[in-house]
Each structure stands twice: as C-alpha cells, then as structure tokens.
Design an enzyme around this catalytic site. Structure first.
Site, PDB file in Angstrom:
ATOM      1  N   MET A  54      10.120  24.510   2.851  1.00 13.79           N
ATOM      2  CA  MET A  54       9.343  23.626   1.991  1.00 13.79           C
ATOM      3  C   MET A  54      10.221  22.879   0.993  1.00 13.79           C
ATOM      4  O   MET A  54      10.004  21.701   0.714  1.00 13.79           O
ATOM      5  CB  MET A  54       8.285  24.430   1.230  1.00 13.79           C
ATOM      6  CG  MET A  54       7.314  23.559   0.444  1.00 13.79           C
ATOM      7  SD  MET A  54       6.125  24.501  -0.512  1.00 13.79           S
ATOM      8  CE  MET A  54       5.171  25.288   0.780  1.00 13.79           C
TER       9      MET A  54
ATOM     10  N   TYR B 121      14.344  30.657   8.358  1.00 16.73           N
ATOM     11  CA  TYR B 121      13.219  31.440   8.889  1.00 16.73           C
ATOM     12  C   TYR B 121      13.232  31.532  10.406  1.00 16.73           C
ATOM     13  O   TYR B 121      13.426  30.533  11.100  1.00 16.73           O
ATOM     14  CB  TYR B 121      11.893  30.789   8.492  1.00 16.73           C
ATOM     15  CG  TYR B 121      11.585  30.814   7.019  1.00 16.73           C
ATOM     16  CD1 TYR B 121      11.553  32.016   6.304  1.00 16.73           C
ATOM     17  CD2 TYR B 121      11.282  29.627   6.345  1.00 16.73           C
ATOM     18  CE1 TYR B 121      11.236  32.022   4.951  1.00 16.73           C
ATOM     19  CE2 TYR B 121      10.962  29.629   4.999  1.00 16.73           C
ATOM     20  CZ  TYR B 121      10.941  30.826   4.303  1.00 16.73           C
ATOM     21  OH  TYR B 121      10.626  30.831   2.988  1.00 16.73           O
TER      22      TYR B 121
ATOM     23  N   ARG C 136     -10.949   0.002  14.957  1.00 13.71           N
ATOM     24  CA  ARG C 136     -10.776   0.784  13.737  1.00 13.71           C
ATOM     25  C   ARG C 136     -11.704   0.151  12.712  1.00 13.71           C
ATOM     26  O   ARG C 136     -12.917   0.217  12.854  1.00 13.71           O
ATOM     27  CB  ARG C 136      -9.284   0.706  13.335  1.00 13.71           C
ATOM     28  CG  ARG C 136      -8.751   1.931  12.673  1.00 13.71           C
ATOM     29  CD  ARG C 136      -7.243   1.882  12.505  1.00 13.71           C
ATOM     30  NE  ARG C 136      -6.759   0.803  11.653  1.00 13.71           N
ATOM     31  CZ  ARG C 136      -5.506   0.607  11.295  1.00 13.71           C
ATOM     32  NH1 ARG C 136      -4.575   1.444  11.718  1.00 13.71           N
ATOM     33  NH2 ARG C 136      -5.141  -0.382  10.529  1.00 13.71           N
TER      34      ARG C 136
ATOM     35  N   LYS D 106       0.838  -1.213   0.000  1.00  7.20           N
ATOM     36  CA  LYS D 106       0.000   0.000   0.000  1.00  7.20           C
ATOM     37  C   LYS D 106       0.870   1.259   0.000  1.00  7.20           C
ATOM     38  O   LYS D 106       2.066   1.188   0.333  1.00  7.20           O
ATOM     39  CB  LYS D 106      -0.895  -0.025   1.243  1.00  7.20           C
ATOM     40  CG  LYS D 106      -0.114  -0.005   2.561  1.00  7.20           C
ATOM     41  CD  LYS D 106      -1.010  -0.258   3.766  1.00  7.20           C
ATOM     42  CE  LYS D 106      -0.198  -0.226   5.054  1.00  7.20           C
ATOM     43  NZ  LYS D 106      -1.013  -0.631   6.229  1.00  7.20           N
TER      44      LYS D 106
HETATM   45  C1  LIG Z   1      -0.222  -1.699   6.842  1.00  4.99           C
HETATM   46  C2  LIG Z   1      -0.838  -2.944   7.316  1.00  4.99           C
HETATM   47  C3  LIG Z   1      -0.061  -4.084   7.559  1.00  4.99           C
HETATM   48  C4  LIG Z   1       1.452  -4.066   7.537  1.00  4.99           C
HETATM   49  O1  LIG Z   1       1.863  -3.748   8.834  1.00  4.99           O
HETATM   50  P1  LIG Z   1       3.432  -3.596   9.187  1.00  4.99           P
HETATM   51  O2  LIG Z   1       3.418  -3.295  10.637  1.00  4.99           O
HETATM   52  O3  LIG Z   1       3.886  -2.450   8.356  1.00  4.99           O
HETATM   53  O4  LIG Z   1       4.027  -4.875   8.834  1.00  4.99           O
HETATM   54  C5  LIG Z   1      -0.694  -5.259   7.889  1.00  4.99           C
HETATM   55  N1  LIG Z   1      -2.038  -5.306   7.992  1.00  4.99           N
HETATM   56  C6  LIG Z   1      -2.824  -4.225   7.815  1.00  4.99           C
HETATM   57  C7  LIG Z   1      -4.284  -4.337   7.967  1.00  4.99           C
HETATM   58  C8  LIG Z   1      -2.253  -3.012   7.479  1.00  4.99           C
HETATM   59  O5  LIG Z   1      -3.035  -1.944   7.287  1.00  4.99           O
END
Ligand SMILES: *Cc1c(COP(=O)(O)O)cnc(C)c1O
Length: 394
Positions: free
Chosen positions: A321, A273, A143, A45
């Site tokens: 930035m 800045y 969640r 992802k």
């Molecule tokens: C991102 C994610 C993972 C991967 O988790 P890591 O701690 O990065 O290995 C596994 N399961 C779900 C549902 C996730 O959203």
C-alpha cells in the site's frame, strides 16, 4: 548555477512528489491547438488528470485553449473560485441537481435527456439565469447522450424552454468510441449519426454555435471530425493518444521518490508479501516509500521498473500500500538517492505509457490514480498568465 524552477529538483532535497511540468502542458496545448480546425477545449476533469486542475487550466488558456471541460458542477465552481472566467462546460450530472450555483457562475451544462433538461430549466427558473446548454447525442458509445430515438423529444423540449426564456442551446455534441484507431469504420458511422442529429436540431429551430465530437486522438488523426471545437484531455498531459503514432507531445508528469532503506541480501531471499519474488543471487535491495495508495499499480508487479542512479531496476515482489522494494543488483545505491517512478522518458525513465502497459490499463488510469497524499509541485510556469475572457474573444 542551477535553476531550481527548471531543474525539476525539489528545493527541499529528496522527497516524494509528483512534479508537473507546465511548460510541457503549454507545448502540448499549442501543438493540439495548431492541429484543431476550430477552437480547443482543455479537458481538466479529475484534477486535470491528476496534474492539478487550476494550474493546468491557467496554462492551457494562456497557450491556445479557449474553453475548459469538466464532468461536475463542483469542478466547474472550483475553477470559478480560482478566478478563471473562461467558458466552462460540465457534462455529467444527476437530472435534478441544484444547478443554481453553476448557472449563477455562468457554467455551461450538458443535457442528455428530457429529465436533465427539465432539471436545468427548473434551476434556471429558480435562479433567474438563462442556462447555456449543450445537448448530447449518443452516436454509438451507449453511455451518456440521448439515443437517436429520443433525440427529437430532447430537441423539441429544448426549443420549448428556449421560447420560455429559460435556456439557450449553444452546443450539440457527442463522443467517439474508436478515435485511437483512426481507420476504424465506426468513426464514420458516428459522424453520420451526429450530422443527422445536428440537421434535425437545426430544422427544429435550434441555433447552436458549437458542434463538437473530437477528443485528443481525433484532434490529431481525424481532422474531419473537428467541427467547431475539439475537447482534448490526455494529449494535453503529453500522452500520445493514437496507437502506433507519435505527434511530438511531451509528458508533463513525473512521479519521484527516494530510497529510504538499503540492505544487502543473499541469493534466495524472498521479497515482500507472499514472496512472489526471490533474489537470484546476492544483491542490494532498496526501499521506496510509494505504494498502490499512491497510484503505483499492484498489477504491474513482475514487469514494472523504476529509474535509480541512471539505470532502470525491477520492482521486486508485490507493491504494498505504501512502499515497494527494488532489486538494484550490484548497483551503488544510497539512502536519499532519487527514484523516478515515471517521467518523460528523456533520461530513460519509464513513461506513463509503459506503466499502463505493465498494469494492463490505459495511461489515463495511471495518471488519475496518483494518490492524494503525493504532493504536486508545478514547475516552469509560463510568464504569460491567463487573463480571462479577453484572451479568446478576439
Ligand atoms: C475525458 C473526455 C474527453 C477527453 O478525452 P481524451 O481522449 O482524454 O482527449 C473528451 N470528451 C469527453 C466527453 C470526455 O469525457
């Protein structure tokens, strides 16, 4: 004499880029797959945590992963468009998306509520494809996932859609809250809840092939949580996921730039800045064309260091930035000199984990924050290319 593919040096000379070491991804996949009791899903992802989704997916599939995990149908379809035929699970959707394109592409979908299930079934009916569904239980993260009091209804609904030939429940799953602390009692509680959810689903007539719960940390430290499949994200990219322990993972990302301006300034000179930083004595300042738009966290100022000419030097003043300034003291620094913002640490460069500490965040946020305008360059691609389904149907 030099081998540009392996040296990591850009063939174009000094430039700003994120170099992704695919051999490190391959090594990490093999290490994690060697630990997994069952199959391994590579979580790609968010553009492979910023490393390039398709390149990471191909590498992981060639080195021990048998499935891919993403959050959205758009990501899943991008993998298919790149010719990747491995199983892909997508898990974060609105209830009534048009799942048709994903179903036609053979993407497996997670459902966390009866509404999601109905949305998937409706798309399946329209499309004429049988949806492969993983039901998600909320075992404590609060969640996504169905709360335990909603689980019987979700399971019964899924069974009903199975009988109508619209979908098949191929997986049951959940996600851990405290996997990075292997001795945390919450994990055992979550596993008990998950086992109950699985038992209920089987009693109700579901026949899922894959139960899965573990992320990277659990893959390394909690073998009892592996079930049939582990889902590994951060570990693939080479960040050690268990607090205080190392397992031999190798960081794949290296963020590099170069010096584009150099000047001598007297002591007492305010820098960037707001003049949060004032030079202590005469020194050389080097300007680097990377800023918070590129993922260099503004919140790390005052602590962060970068690697220039074999030495770590502090970032002076606020990160802007598009640029930051480095106090190189009396160091010899010239235009075009390489600056390593983060790397695998082998030469003393700061690591992603250090940056996360400086910025008060986790390594995931640093990696996924590397901005879109930083070009990615993939090096050390494995000669073994993923060939698709035949690799993991043995
Ligand atoms: C991102 C994610 C993972 C991967 O988790 P890591 O701690 O990065 O290995 C596994 N399961 C779900 C549902 C996730 O959203």
């Amino acid at each position: 004499m030099t081998e540009p593919r392996d040296s990591g040096a850009s063939p174009q000379g000094p430039t700003t880029e994120a170099v992704v070491d695919l051999a490190a991804i391959a090594h990490n996949t093999e290490l994690l797959a060697g630990r997994a009791r069952g199959a391994l899903m590579a979580v790609v992802k968010a553009d492979g945590f910023g490393h390039g989704m398709v390149q990471v997916a191909r590498t992981a599939l060639a080195h021990g992963a048998s499935a891919l995990g993403v959050t959205s149908c758009a990501e899943a379809l991008e993998l298919r468009a790149a010719g990747i035929t491995a199983p892909v699970l997508s898990w974060l959707h609105a209830a009534h998306e048009d799942f048709g394109p994903a179903l036609r592409a053979g993407i497996e979908l997670s459902a966390s509520s009866s509404e999601h299930l109905a949305g998937i079934a409706a798309s399946a009916e329209r499309t004429g494809a049988v949806a492969s569904v993983h039901l998600k239980a909320d075992t404590g993260l609060s969640r996504n996932g169905a709360a335990m009091h909603d689980w019987p209804e979700l399971v019964a609904g899924a069974r009903g859609f199975e009988e109508r030939g619209l979908l098949s429940v191929t997986g049951l799953w959940s996600h851990l809250t405290h996997a990075d602390q292997p001795r945390h009692p919450g994990t055992a509680v979550q596993m008990r809840v998950f086992d109950q959810a699985v038992a209920h689903a089987r009693e109700a007539g579901l026949r899922p092939m894959l139960c899965h719960l573990a992320n990277s940390a659990a893959t390394l430290a909690l073998p009892g949580s592996h079930y049939d499949l582990v889902r590994v994200g951060i570990g693939l990219y080479g960040v050690e996921p268990v607090r205080g322990e190392t397992f031999g993972l190798s960081p794949a990302m290296s963020l590099r730039s170069h010096v584009i301006n150099v000047k001598r300034v007297p002591g007492g000179t305010g820098v960037s800045y707001g003049h949060d930083y004032t030079t202590g004595r005469d020194c050389t300042l080097a300007l680097v064309p990377l800023g918070y738009a590129d993922g260099v966290p503004r919140s790390a100022a005052g602590r962060a260091q970068v690697w220039i000419g074999g030495v770590r030097r502090p970032i002076a003043g606020r990160v802007a930035m598009d640029q930051f300034v480095v106090d190189v003291g009396e160091g010899e620094v010239g235009l075009g000199d390489e600056v390593v913002v983060l790397g695998n640490g082998a030469r003393g460069e700061p690591t992603v984990a250090e940056w996360a500490g400086w910025a008060g965040t986790n390594p995931h946020e640093i990696l996924t924050g590397i901005g879109g305008r930083v070009p990615r360059r993939h090096v050390r691609e494995s000669p073994v290319r993923a060939r698709g389904r035949e690799l993991f149907c043995a």
